[in-house]
Motif scaffolding. Structure first.
Motif, short mmCIF file in Angstrom:
data_model
loop_
_atom_site.label_atom_id
_atom_site.label_comp_id
_atom_site.label_asym_id
_atom_site.label_seq_id
_atom_site.Cartn_x
_atom_site.Cartn_y
_atom_site.Cartn_z
N VAL A 121 7.35 27.87 17.73
CA VAL A 121 8.16 27.52 16.57
C VAL A 121 7.45 27.97 15.29
N ALA A 122 6.14 27.74 15.23
CA ALA A 122 5.36 28.20 14.07
C ALA A 122 5.41 29.73 13.98
N ARG A 123 5.32 30.40 15.11
CA ARG A 123 5.37 31.88 15.14
C ARG A 123 6.70 32.39 14.62
N THR A 124 7.80 31.81 15.08
CA THR A 124 9.11 32.31 14.64
C THR A 124 9.37 31.94 13.18
N THR A 125 8.86 30.81 12.74
CA THR A 125 8.95 30.45 11.32
C THR A 125 8.16 31.46 10.50
N CYS A 126 6.99 31.83 10.99
CA CYS A 126 6.16 32.82 10.30
C CYS A 126 6.89 34.16 10.19
N ARG A 127 7.57 34.57 11.24
CA ARG A 127 8.33 35.82 11.19
C ARG A 127 9.44 35.75 10.13
N ARG A 128 10.08 34.58 10.01
CA ARG A 128 11.12 34.43 8.98
C ARG A 128 10.51 34.54 7.59
N VAL A 129 9.36 33.91 7.38
CA VAL A 129 8.68 34.00 6.08
C VAL A 129 8.30 35.45 5.80
N GLU A 130 7.82 36.15 6.81
CA GLU A 130 7.47 37.57 6.64
C GLU A 130 8.69 38.39 6.22
N ARG A 131 9.83 38.14 6.85
CA ARG A 131 11.04 38.87 6.47
C ARG A 131 11.44 38.56 5.03
N SER A 132 11.38 37.28 4.68
CA SER A 132 11.74 36.89 3.31
C SER A 132 10.78 37.47 2.29
N MET A 133 9.50 37.48 2.61
CA MET A 133 8.49 38.04 1.72
C MET A 133 8.75 39.53 1.52
N THR A 134 9.06 40.23 2.61
CA THR A 134 9.33 41.66 2.54
C THR A 134 10.56 41.93 1.66
N THR A 135 11.58 41.13 1.82
CA THR A 135 12.80 41.30 1.02
C THR A 135 12.52 41.00 -0.45
N PHE A 136 11.85 39.90 -0.72
CA PHE A 136 11.62 39.48 -2.10
C PHE A 136 10.72 40.46 -2.86
N PHE A 137 9.70 40.96 -2.20
CA PHE A 137 8.71 41.81 -2.86
C PHE A 137 8.85 43.29 -2.49
N ARG A 138 10.03 43.71 -2.16
CA ARG A 138 10.23 45.11 -1.78
C ARG A 138 9.61 46.03 -2.84
N ASP A 139 8.75 46.93 -2.42
CA ASP A 139 8.11 47.93 -3.30
C ASP A 139 7.18 47.33 -4.35
N GLU A 140 6.67 46.13 -4.13
CA GLU A 140 5.70 45.54 -5.06
C GLU A 140 4.35 45.44 -4.39
N PRO A 141 3.33 46.08 -4.96
CA PRO A 141 2.01 46.06 -4.34
C PRO A 141 1.38 44.66 -4.25
N ALA A 142 1.80 43.73 -5.09
CA ALA A 142 1.20 42.39 -5.08
C ALA A 142 1.38 41.68 -3.75
N ALA A 143 2.37 42.07 -2.96
CA ALA A 143 2.66 41.37 -1.71
C ALA A 143 2.13 42.08 -0.47
#
Length: 187
Positions: A123-145
């Motif tokens: 459950v923690a692993r799949t939650t982590c994957r969701r956070v990773e997807r959201s992080m990728t979407t939110f910070f698309r093309d931003e080096p800070a992420a």
């Protein structure tokens, strides 16, 4: 340590807004606030994993992860801040390498389950994957992420490996996917 949180109930968010660390007010459904919430949720699931682990060294690793995730949430509160560093990623790379070396090779996909702690890891692993997807979407093309996305990718891998390590330690049988159990049967 000085009192940092002297008042928990502030009523400041009663109208659907909240403050970032820099004082900017944003709606509670702002994408950054959603991402913060997902990081917080992941940190909570890591806490559940810690509470169920059989070995102290694994708990110590995940206590460090909890601090990293808290730092990540704190950095998200300040737009423009570098979120995590290459050293954070390297620490998880080293842990994954060390933990995986004594495990048998996988010949089938593993399904979540086999023991409560293994389920919590997944459950923690799949939650982590969701956070990773959201992080990728939110910070698309931003080096800070960059390092934050890498960190979350590694963390999900480490959670998978930890489930396998823990299964071995407690003698739980890993649940393997079996195609024949899911194949449709024609009448």
């Amino acid at each position: 340590m000085a009192n940092r949180l002297t008042k928990i109930v502030t009523r400041g968010g009663d109208k659907g807004e909240t403050s970032l660390g820099d004082g900017t007010r944003v709606p509670k459904d702002d994408a950054r606030i959603n991402l913060l919430g997902e990081v917080d949720e992941l940190n909570s699931w890591v806490g559940v994993v810690i509470a169920h682990l059989a070995v102290g060294d694994l708990a110590k690793l995940f206590e460090e992860v909890q601090h990293d995730l808290f730092d990540l949430g704190g950095a998200l509160c300040f737009p423009g801040t570098e979120l995590l560093s290459a050293a954070h990623v390297a620490r998880l790379d080293e842990a994954a390498e060390r933990l995986n070396k004594d495990l048998p090779p996988l010949k089938e996909f593993i399904l979540p389950g086999g023991a409560p702690v293994l389920g919590f890891c997944h459950v923690a692993r799949t939650t982590c994957r969701r956070v990773e997807r959201s992080m990728t979407t939110f910070f698309r093309d931003e080096p800070a992420a960059k390092h934050a996305v890498q960190y979350l990718n590694r963390l999900s891998d480490v959670l998978f490996v930890i489930a396998r390590v823990e299964a071995k330690i407690i003698g739980a049988k890993e649940v393997y996917w079996q195609k024949e159990k899911s194949a449709s049967k024609s009448d």
